[in-house]
Write a protein that holds these residues in place. Structure first.
Motif, PDB file in Angstrom:
ATOM      1  N   GLY A 214     -13.424  16.134 -26.842  1.00  0.00           N
ATOM      2  CA  GLY A 214     -14.583  15.467 -26.276  1.00  0.00           C
ATOM      3  C   GLY A 214     -15.868  16.077 -26.782  1.00  0.00           C
ATOM      4  N   HIS A 215     -16.952  15.711 -26.114  1.00  0.00           N
ATOM      5  CA  HIS A 215     -18.285  16.222 -26.424  1.00  0.00           C
ATOM      6  C   HIS A 215     -18.376  17.647 -25.886  1.00  0.00           C
ATOM      7  CE1 HIS A 215     -22.695  15.899 -26.908  1.00  0.00           C
ATOM      8  NE2 HIS A 215     -22.724  16.655 -25.831  1.00  0.00           N
ATOM      9  N   MET A 216     -18.612  18.605 -26.774  1.00  0.00           N
ATOM     10  CA  MET A 216     -18.609  20.016 -26.383  1.00  0.00           C
ATOM     11  C   MET A 216     -19.881  20.374 -25.622  1.00  0.00           C
ATOM     12  SD  MET A 216     -17.790  23.387 -28.649  1.00  0.00           S
ATOM     13  CE  MET A 216     -19.385  23.605 -29.395  1.00  0.00           C
ATOM     14  N   LYS A 217     -19.690  20.950 -24.452  1.00  0.00           N
ATOM     15  CA  LYS A 217     -20.784  21.460 -23.640  1.00  0.00           C
ATOM     16  C   LYS A 217     -20.806  22.987 -23.759  1.00  0.00           C
ATOM     17  CE  LYS A 217     -22.639  18.943 -21.086  1.00  0.00           C
ATOM     18  NZ  LYS A 217     -23.903  18.259 -21.318  1.00  0.00           N
TER      19      LYS A 217
ATOM     20  N   LEU B  49     -18.234  12.039 -16.862  1.00  0.00           N
ATOM     21  CA  LEU B  49     -17.235  12.991 -16.383  1.00  0.00           C
ATOM     22  C   LEU B  49     -17.173  14.220 -17.280  1.00  0.00           C
ATOM     23  CD1 LEU B  49     -14.872  13.675 -14.449  1.00  0.00           C
ATOM     24  CD2 LEU B  49     -13.378  12.455 -16.041  1.00  0.00           C
ATOM     25  N   ILE B  50     -17.357  15.389 -16.680  1.00  0.00           N
ATOM     26  CA  ILE B  50     -17.262  16.657 -17.397  1.00  0.00           C
ATOM     27  C   ILE B  50     -16.055  17.400 -16.842  1.00  0.00           C
ATOM     28  CG2 ILE B  50     -18.379  18.877 -17.821  1.00  0.00           C
ATOM     29  CD1 ILE B  50     -21.065  17.376 -17.715  1.00  0.00           C
ATOM     30  N   LYS B  51     -15.195  17.882 -17.763  1.00  0.00           N
ATOM     31  CA  LYS B  51     -13.979  18.600 -17.354  1.00  0.00           C
ATOM     32  C   LYS B  51     -13.990  20.010 -17.924  1.00  0.00           C
ATOM     33  CE  LYS B  51     -10.654  14.809 -16.965  1.00  0.00           C
ATOM     34  NZ  LYS B  51      -9.327  14.354 -17.413  1.00  0.00           N
ATOM     35  N   ASP B  52     -13.467  20.937 -17.117  1.00  0.00           N
ATOM     36  CA  ASP B  52     -13.271  22.314 -17.551  1.00  0.00           C
ATOM     37  C   ASP B  52     -11.795  22.542 -17.827  1.00  0.00           C
ATOM     38  OD1 ASP B  52     -15.952  23.331 -17.290  1.00  0.00           O
ATOM     39  OD2 ASP B  52     -15.692  23.245 -15.118  1.00  0.00           O
ATOM     40  N   PHE B  53     -11.515  23.258 -18.906  1.00  0.00           N
ATOM     41  CA  PHE B  53     -10.152  23.595 -19.293  1.00  0.00           C
ATOM     42  C   PHE B  53     -10.078  25.108 -19.482  1.00  0.00           C
ATOM     43  CE2 PHE B  53     -11.096  19.355 -20.784  1.00  0.00           C
ATOM     44  CZ  PHE B  53      -9.985  18.614 -20.406  1.00  0.00           C
ATOM     45  N   GLU B  54      -9.083  25.741 -18.857  1.00  0.00           N
ATOM     46  CA  GLU B  54      -8.876  27.175 -19.045  1.00  0.00           C
ATOM     47  C   GLU B  54      -7.450  27.407 -19.487  1.00  0.00           C
ATOM     48  OE1 GLU B  54     -10.562  30.273 -16.558  1.00  0.00           O
ATOM     49  OE2 GLU B  54     -11.500  28.688 -15.372  1.00  0.00           O
TER      50      GLU B  54
END
Length: 131
Positions: free
Chosen positions: A89-92, A51-56
Motif C-alpha cells: 500500500g501507500h507507505m506512511k 483506511l490505515i493499517k499497522d503491521f508488526e
C-alpha cells in the motif's frame, strides 16, 4: 541521471529517512530505483481508501517505488512475510527497518517536481516542470 546509494539500519523510519535524505541532498526530482531489506513494522494506507493499517512482524521488502522532491515523497511498498504472503500500500511513517534497507535513488536532470494540493483528489499531487 545522478544516483545515490544509502543504507539504513535497524530501527530507522524508512519514510522519515527518505524525506530527510531528499532535503539534505536538495533532490528536486527523484525516484526510487531499487530497495532491498526488511522491516519489523509497517504502517500503510490501503488502496483508494482512508483506511490505515499497522503491521508488526518480520517482512522482506519486495518492492519500494515512488517519487521524491523537497515538497514531499510519494511511496508505495510491497512486503512479504515468512510464508510469502504479500501486503502492500501507500507507505506512511512508522515503517521501521529490521536488519537493513539498501536503497538506490535516482535524481532526474533538468526536471523539477513539486507537490500541490489538488481539490479533485484531495491530496498533494505531483507537478512536473522543466528546469
Amino acid at each position: 541521471m545522478k544516483t545515490y546509494s544509502i543504507r539504513l539500519i535497524r530501527g530507522q523510519d524508512l519514510k522519515e529517512e527518505l524525506i530527510n535524505f531528499t532535503r539534505e541532498n536538495n533532490i528536486k526530482a527523484g525516484c526510487i530505483l531499487t530497495c532491498v531489506g526488511c522491516v519489523t513494522r509497517a504502517t500503510l494506507r490501503m488502496a483508494n481508501a482512508s483506511l490505515i493499517k499497522d503491521f508488526e512482524n518480520n517482512y522482506e521488502i519486495v518492492s519500494l517505488v515512488g517519487t521524491l522532491c523537497k515538497d514531499g515523497v510519494h511511496l508505495h511498498i510491497s512486503l512479504s512475510d515468512k510464508d510469502g504472503k504479500v501486503i502492500g500500500g501507500h507507505m506512511k511513517e512508522n515503517c521501521l527497518v529490521g536488519t537493513t534497507a539498501e536503497i538506490i535513488i535516482g535524481e532526474l536532470e533538468n526536471v523539477n517536481f513539486t507537490r500541490e494540493f489538488d481539490e479533485q483528489t484531495g491530496y498533494d499531487e505531483l507537478n512536473i516542470s522543466k528546469q
